[in-house]
Design an enzyme around this catalytic site. Structure first.
Site, short mmCIF file in Angstrom:
data_model
loop_
_atom_site.label_atom_id
_atom_site.label_comp_id
_atom_site.label_asym_id
_atom_site.label_seq_id
_atom_site.Cartn_x
_atom_site.Cartn_y
_atom_site.Cartn_z
N LYS B 130 0.88 -1.17 0.00
CA LYS B 130 0.00 0.00 0.00
C LYS B 130 0.91 1.21 0.00
CE LYS B 130 -2.85 2.96 2.74
NZ LYS B 130 -3.74 3.22 3.87
N GLY B 191 -8.30 9.22 9.03
CA GLY B 191 -8.64 9.32 10.45
C GLY B 191 -9.66 10.39 10.77
N ALA B 222 -9.56 5.30 3.55
CA ALA B 222 -9.46 6.37 4.54
C ALA B 222 -10.68 7.29 4.59
CB ALA B 222 -8.22 7.23 4.32
N GLY B 223 -10.91 7.82 5.78
CA GLY B 223 -11.88 8.87 5.98
C GLY B 223 -13.24 8.41 6.50
N ASN B 244 -9.32 1.96 9.13
CA ASN B 244 -8.61 1.65 10.37
C ASN B 244 -9.20 2.40 11.56
OD1 ASN B 244 -5.07 1.17 11.12
ND2 ASN B 244 -6.73 1.33 12.53
N THR B 245 -9.05 3.74 11.55
CA THR B 245 -9.40 4.52 12.74
C THR B 245 -10.86 4.35 13.16
OG1 THR B 245 -7.79 6.13 11.98
CG2 THR B 245 -9.25 6.83 13.75
#
Lengths: 67, 300
Positions: B130, B191, B222-223, B244-245
């Site tokens: 990645k 995040g 993301a986001g 992830n976050t």
């Protein structure tokens, strides 16, 4: 003695150590690491035959959590 | 990968059925590069309060692919717990990232290190990366010039490059042209939890990258903040979601991991089902014939 930089830190070691010796010296678990010498990857199968020389810059990296 | 019968059982049901006239029982696999997954959720392994919670979250998400970062080994206290005791490389395909790299050269070195580690683990993820090449530490937005340079180098070295990108359609096209295995635009800053902000640009990216090449994998990376964000992304036609976050920092990460799993499935099913067109006016669901009431004659 020779001086090498490992992960940004200057360290002194005796002359003639191989990378494999160095990892033992550092008591490092070698299961999930990669080693770069002077910005070149050193494949695992060359850890024994490769010796550190004065001024070498080493990076020893492992896996951590990330996204 | 899934040699163990119990694992097969565990993952069953995550792939969404995609029945067609020709293949009534076809399973809707997610194919990217050399890899095939039943799950369309790629989960990050960072920011969890403990390895135990991370492990449980990965299981609850039913993910088969986990991103992981490359960092300097600690020289003085390397005896700590290892993440690989909680993300079993026999079970998950790892996707090493180049997070935290701000120029092409460093990102390329980082990718090579990740590959070297994964080769040592005999993990199938050794063939991909990645690729993150950041341009700014506050927004964590990619630097498109360095990203493209690093992509070209890594592709020439045989990597399957998964490019974390902005939502710029032209950059996305350049990355695909450079040989990226997948382009992975951010829904919003890493995040941030803002979800899918620029649907129009993302739709353009999907249209463009998949024109004449419908199987080209495009992943939202993301986001996203919650399950509905994930569903929105999948409904737009993304092949998978990487996050992830939103899980790691949820009040209950394990429960949120499940929610994300279902969000991905719901969004994918809705995408495959072909939604109704949007209309400004209503369309009655019950028959108009035989209504016992008279219709008011207010509109013409």
């Amino acid at each position: 003695m020779i001086e090498v930089t490992i992960n940004g830190e200057k360290r002194a070691f005796k002359t003639g150590l191989s990378i494999a010796d160095l990892l033992v010296e550092l008591q490092m678990n070698t299961r999930a690491i990669a080693i770069e010498i002077n910005q070149q990857i050193l494949p695992r199968d060359r850890h024994h035959q490769t010796r550190i020389v004065s001024g070498d810059v080493l990076e020893i990296v492992t896996l951590v959590g990330g996204g | 990968m899934l040699t163990d019968q119990s694992q097969k059982t565990e993952f069953r049901g995550d792939a969404v059925g995609n029945p067609t006239a020709e293949k009534p029982n076809a399973i809707d696999l997610f194919r990217v590069g050399n890899h095939k997954f039943q799950s369309r959720l790629i989960l990050g392994s960072g920011k969890y309060d403990s390895f135990e919670i991370m492990k449980e979250s990965l299981e609850a998400a039913s993910t088969q692919c986990v991103t992981i970062a490359v960092r300097r080994e600690r020289l003085h206290d390397s005896s700590g717990r290892n993440i690989l005791d909680f993300v079993d490389p026999e079970r998950y395909i790892l996707l090493p990232n180049t997070a935290g790299c701000y120029d092409a050269d460093t990102a390329v070195r980082c990718a090579r290190m990740g590959r070297e580690i994964l080769k040592g683990l005999e993990n199938p993820g050794a063939d991909w990366v990645k690729l993150e090449v950041l341009g700014d530490s506050r927004t964590l937005l990619p630097d498109p010039i360095e990203l493209l340079k690093a992509t070209e180098t890594l592709v020439s070295e045989g990597f399957q490059v998964m490019c974390y990108s902005s939502d710029d359609p032209i950059v996305a096209r350049r990355l695909k042209d450079a040989g990226a295995t997948s382009v992975m635009p951010a829904g919003s800053p890493i995040g941030s939890g803002l979800g899918v902000i620029n649907q129009n640009s993302l739709q353009i990216i999907l249209d463009d990258l998949k024109r004449g090449d419908p199987d080209y994998p495009v992943i939202i990376d993301a986001g996203v903040g919650t399950a509905s964000d994930v569903a929105v992304a999948m409904e737009l036609g993304f092949d998978a979601v990487l996050l992830n976050t939103a899980v790691a920092k949820a009040e209950d990460p394990v429960k949120m991991a499940r929610a994300m799993r279902f969000g991905v499935q719901a969004g994918r099913l809705a995408y495959l089902s072909g939604r109704i067109p949007k209309s400004r006016y209503a369309s009655a669901s019950s028959p108009e014939v035989g209504v016992i009431s008279k219709r008011p004659n207010r509109s013409k």
